[in-house]
Design an enzyme around this catalytic site. Structure first.
Site, PDB file in Angstrom:
ATOM      1  N   ASP A   1       0.313  -7.276   1.659  1.00  0.00           N
ATOM      2  CA  ASP A   1       0.563  -6.100   1.701  1.00  0.00           C
ATOM      3  C   ASP A   1       2.410  -6.025   1.948  1.00  0.00           C
ATOM      4  OD1 ASP A   1       0.333  -3.216   1.916  1.00  0.00           O
ATOM      5  OD2 ASP A   1       0.160  -2.985   4.068  1.00  0.00           O
TER       6      ASP A   1
ATOM      7  N   GLY B   1       3.335   7.026   7.829  1.00  0.00           N
ATOM      8  CA  GLY B   1       4.745   7.048   7.390  1.00  0.00           C
ATOM      9  C   GLY B   1       5.663   6.153   7.956  1.00  0.00           C
ATOM     10  N   ASN B   2       5.065   5.291   9.047  1.00  0.00           N
ATOM     11  CA  ASN B   2       5.861   4.123   9.234  1.00  0.00           C
ATOM     12  C   ASN B   2       5.675   2.998   8.534  1.00  0.00           C
ATOM     13  OD1 ASN B   2       5.921   5.198  12.867  1.00  0.00           O
ATOM     14  ND2 ASN B   2       7.727   4.214  11.813  1.00  0.00           N
ATOM     15  N   SER B   3       4.488   2.917   7.708  1.00  0.00           N
ATOM     16  CA  SER B   3       4.356   1.885   6.855  1.00  0.00           C
ATOM     17  C   SER B   3       5.407   1.295   5.962  1.00  0.00           C
ATOM     18  CB  SER B   3       2.875   2.179   6.105  1.00  0.00           C
ATOM     19  OG  SER B   3       1.854   2.411   6.534  1.00  0.00           O
TER      20      SER B   3
ATOM     21  N   LEU C   1      -6.476 -23.756   0.567  1.00  0.00           N
ATOM     22  CA  LEU C   1      -6.524 -25.202   0.485  1.00  0.00           C
ATOM     23  C   LEU C   1      -7.736 -25.724  -0.172  1.00  0.00           C
ATOM     24  CD1 LEU C   1      -5.318 -27.937   1.685  1.00  0.00           C
ATOM     25  CD2 LEU C   1      -6.640 -27.636   3.723  1.00  0.00           C
ATOM     26  N   GLY C   2      -8.747 -25.056  -0.707  1.00  0.00           N
ATOM     27  CA  GLY C   2      -9.877 -25.602  -1.345  1.00  0.00           C
ATOM     28  C   GLY C   2     -10.893 -26.183  -0.511  1.00  0.00           C
ATOM     29  N   VAL C   3     -10.828 -26.000   0.770  1.00  0.00           N
ATOM     30  CA  VAL C   3     -11.698 -26.420   1.818  1.00  0.00           C
ATOM     31  C   VAL C   3     -12.117 -25.583   2.817  1.00  0.00           C
ATOM     32  CG1 VAL C   3     -10.617 -29.039   1.589  1.00  0.00           C
ATOM     33  CG2 VAL C   3     -10.072 -27.335   3.362  1.00  0.00           C
TER      34      VAL C   3
ATOM     35  N   HIS D   1       0.682  -1.228   0.072  1.00  0.00           N
ATOM     36  CA  HIS D   1      -0.044   0.012   0.149  1.00  0.00           C
ATOM     37  C   HIS D   1       0.689   1.460  -0.063  1.00  0.00           C
ATOM     38  CE1 HIS D   1       0.417   0.039   4.448  1.00  0.00           C
ATOM     39  NE2 HIS D   1       0.269   1.350   4.409  1.00  0.00           N
TER      40      HIS D   1
END
Length: 616
Positions: A126, A210-212, A269-271, A95
């Site tokens: 992210d 700003g720390n992101s 996982l499809g479950v 982001h």
């Protein structure tokens, strides 16, 4: 009464006239006697406190030069980052780079603003990988070491560094200090499946806008996470003391993909998994639904199975399951243990893509509509000429330019085991085969294809001789021959083509696929006691020739080809080929023991006693 007061006042004035100047003189060291006042005894400081302070200051000093202020073109700050290699690769948040586009600038504590380019990205997790361009060609950047976030405990101290509120106009990072408040936290996505924080670190260490993208360190100065989210007072955007960092161990799983310029996808996982029933213990997590097209279904997972372990970690809650699942990329194979009728079963399961995920499933098992795809990437504006040359848009990639770089590096390393482009003609291998003791006999296979051969032929003899024309035999039944192998002859054709022709032999796709675990079975052919113990980390090539896709696994230790998978259709299992016992043939290394598997079963062990290369 007045008389009794006056003598008292007189005495006070006299005391004031004598005592106060004397006290001042003594305090300043100017008394007639020259005697200094008695100083208070210093307060003793615990050695452990002083040692901790020294360690903290040392850690800050060590990592300080590598902290990045990520900026728009022109130097307007938008976030933070940290350099992780001497050639300028740096981690930040997705982001953070989203508003900058693929070309940006980055400031370091040396006061310089560097051109930078997007390398790879993980939109769901992210995270983004960028690369800073040096002012002087070949000059290394200061960088930090990657730590082990799984070792962090609640109450451990941590350091966050970055550029909150763009306070440092000279790019000198701000440092905050606090404790680890929680581990293995789950934060749901912000938006349609994006910015999901799984297995993350909760911190009391103050982070603000700003720390992101900035780093979270342990007290040894090792990188343990990338700061990205926080709980803020809404009106003033003031930190409330609850922040979240993406664990570095999760990022490590995606780092090979991002270095290869891939726009990565997280796994499902499809479950669907949940508590067995209202009356059952909360720690018993069972499979509620299984997608028929998932590899989990093909590996035998069914509704009602209790999910015991996922990739070696115990599963005791839905939150824990989401945490574990969320740290893996699409396409990885992981060992999964389920319990059915008091019997445990372990299987290697290929993970699906993040869409649709189990969290999007309606009660009837139907997924919600997928989000509208993002528009195709366009050429970036701004940036230096050199940075512009380092960006190439391609669907499915954050930056195709870096995929070519990593792909060619891998091929160069692999070629140290032998340059097979010098033997492009027919190859013959002779030896024996063993199908689990049921059938044994003589082996002979021949792949006939030269650089100009438009009609290659694969001739395979396992007692019975069979032939395949890979480019003209379109019948899927023929392509899967021999029966039970999943397409061994087609696999041998692609193997020969990879070694002798290379990139030009795969017109549909020839790309670096990032890093993945590979699970070679024991050399003696026995069943492994633990699938997780067989794991070998590999660099992956992904190829497509005609309609057939292959994944090639090269050991990260020495870049030897350990095996590959040939996938004829997405609805079936691939033919899996494992290579062992490499020996020199005409100064080139070739495997002399080959294990072929299909589904959960071993098809055959092939032992090669003799190779004949470039047969005319």
């Amino acid at each position: 009464m007045l008389r009794s007061i006056l003598p008292l006042m007189t005495r006070l004035r006299l005391f004031t006239a004598i005592a106060i100047p004397s006290a001042l003189a003594l305090g300043l060291g100017f008394g007639a006697t020259g005697i200094a006042p008695l100083a208070a005894a210093p307060v003793a400081v615990e050695k452990s406190v002083l040692d901790a302070q020294t360690e903290r200051i040392g850690a800050i000093k060590k990592v300080h030069p590598a902290i990045v202020a990520v900026c728009m073109q022109g130097g307007q700050g938008v976030g933070s980052g940290v350099v992780i290699s001497p050639d300028g690769y740096a981690l930040t948040n997705f982001h953070v780079v989203q508003p900058t586009g693929p070309l940006m600038q980055a400031g370091l504590a040396d006061g310089n603003l560097y051109d930078a380019v997007l390398v790879g990205q993980d939109k769901v997790g992210d995270v983004a990988l960028i690369r800073l361009l040096p002012k002087e060609k070949g000059k290394p950047f200061p960088f930090v070491q990657l730590g082990d976030s799984d070792k962090m405990r609640i109450g451990d101290w941590s350091l966050a560094m970055g550029n909150p509120f763009s306070l440092a106009m000279d790019f000198t990072p701000t440092v905050t200090y606090g404790v680890i408040s929680g581990t293995n936290r789950y934060q749901p996505p912000e938006g349609k499946g994006l910015l999901e924080y799984t297995d993350c670190i909760q911190i009391e260490t103050s982070i603000n806008p700003g720390n992101s993208g900035g780093p979270l360190f342990n007290m040894q100065g090792e990188l343990i996470g990338i700061n990205g989210r926080g709980s803020f007072e809404k009106r003033g955007r003031v930190n409330s003391g609850v922040g979240y960092a993406i664990s570095i161990n999760q990022i490590k799983n995606f780092l090979g993909h991002m270095r290869a310029g891939i726009d990565t996808d997280h796994a499902t996982l499809g479950v669907a998994v949940g508590t067995q029933s209202e009356d059952a213990p909360l720690s018993q997590m069972v499979i509620k639904q299984v997608l028929d097209e998932s590899d989990a279904y093909r590996r035998g997972l069914r509704e009602g199975d209790q999910l015991v372990k996922f990739a070696g970690r115990s599963v005791t809650s839905t939150n824990q399951y989401k945490n574990i699942l969320g740290i893996y990329p699409k396409g990885w194979r992981v060992p999964i243990t389920v319990r059915r009728a008091n019997q445990q079963h372990e299987a290697l399961v290929r993970l699906m893509g993040n869409m649709p995920t189990e969290r999007e499933m309606e009660p009837n098992g139907q997924p919600e509509p997928k989000p509208i795809p993002a528009p195709a990437p366009v050429a970036p504006k701004g940036g230096s000429t050199e940075a512009t040359k380092m960006y190439e848009a391609r669907k499915g990639y954050a930056n195709w330019h870096f995929n070519v770089i990593e792909r060619d590096k891998l091929l160069t390393e692999a070629k140290k085991h032998g340059d097979f482009t010098t033997v492009p003609g027919a190859w013959i291998a002779e030896g024996t085969y063993d199908m689990g003791g049921e059938r044994k006999g003589g082996l002979r296979f021949e792949v006939t294809e030269g650089r100009d051969d438009a009609n290659p032929i694969v001739d395979l003899k396992l007692n019975i001789e069979q032939k395949l024309a890979p480019l003209t035999d379109k019948d899927l039944t023929l392509q899967r021959e021999p029966i039970g192998s999943g397409g061994l002859m087609m696999a041998l054709y692609h193997y020969h083509r990879l070694l002798t022709v290379g990139v030009k032999g795969f017109e549909a796709s020839f790309a670096h696929g990032g890093n993945e675990p590979f699970y070679p079975y024991p050399v003696d052919g026995s069943a492994p006691k633990s699938l997780a113990a067989q794991r070998v980390d590999c660099a992956v090539l992904r190829t497509k020739h005609g309609s057939v896709e292959c994944k090639w696994y090269y050991s990260l230790k020495d870049y030897q080809l350990l095996g590959f998978e040939t996938l004829l259709t997405k609805e079936t299992d691939p033919c899996e080929v494992y290579f062992y016992d490499y020996k020199l043939v005409d100064q080139k290394e070739l495997p002399h023991r080959i294990e072929v598997r299909y589904g959960d079963k071993r098809y055959a062990i092939l032992t090669v006693n003799k190779y004949t290369l470039n047969k005319k």
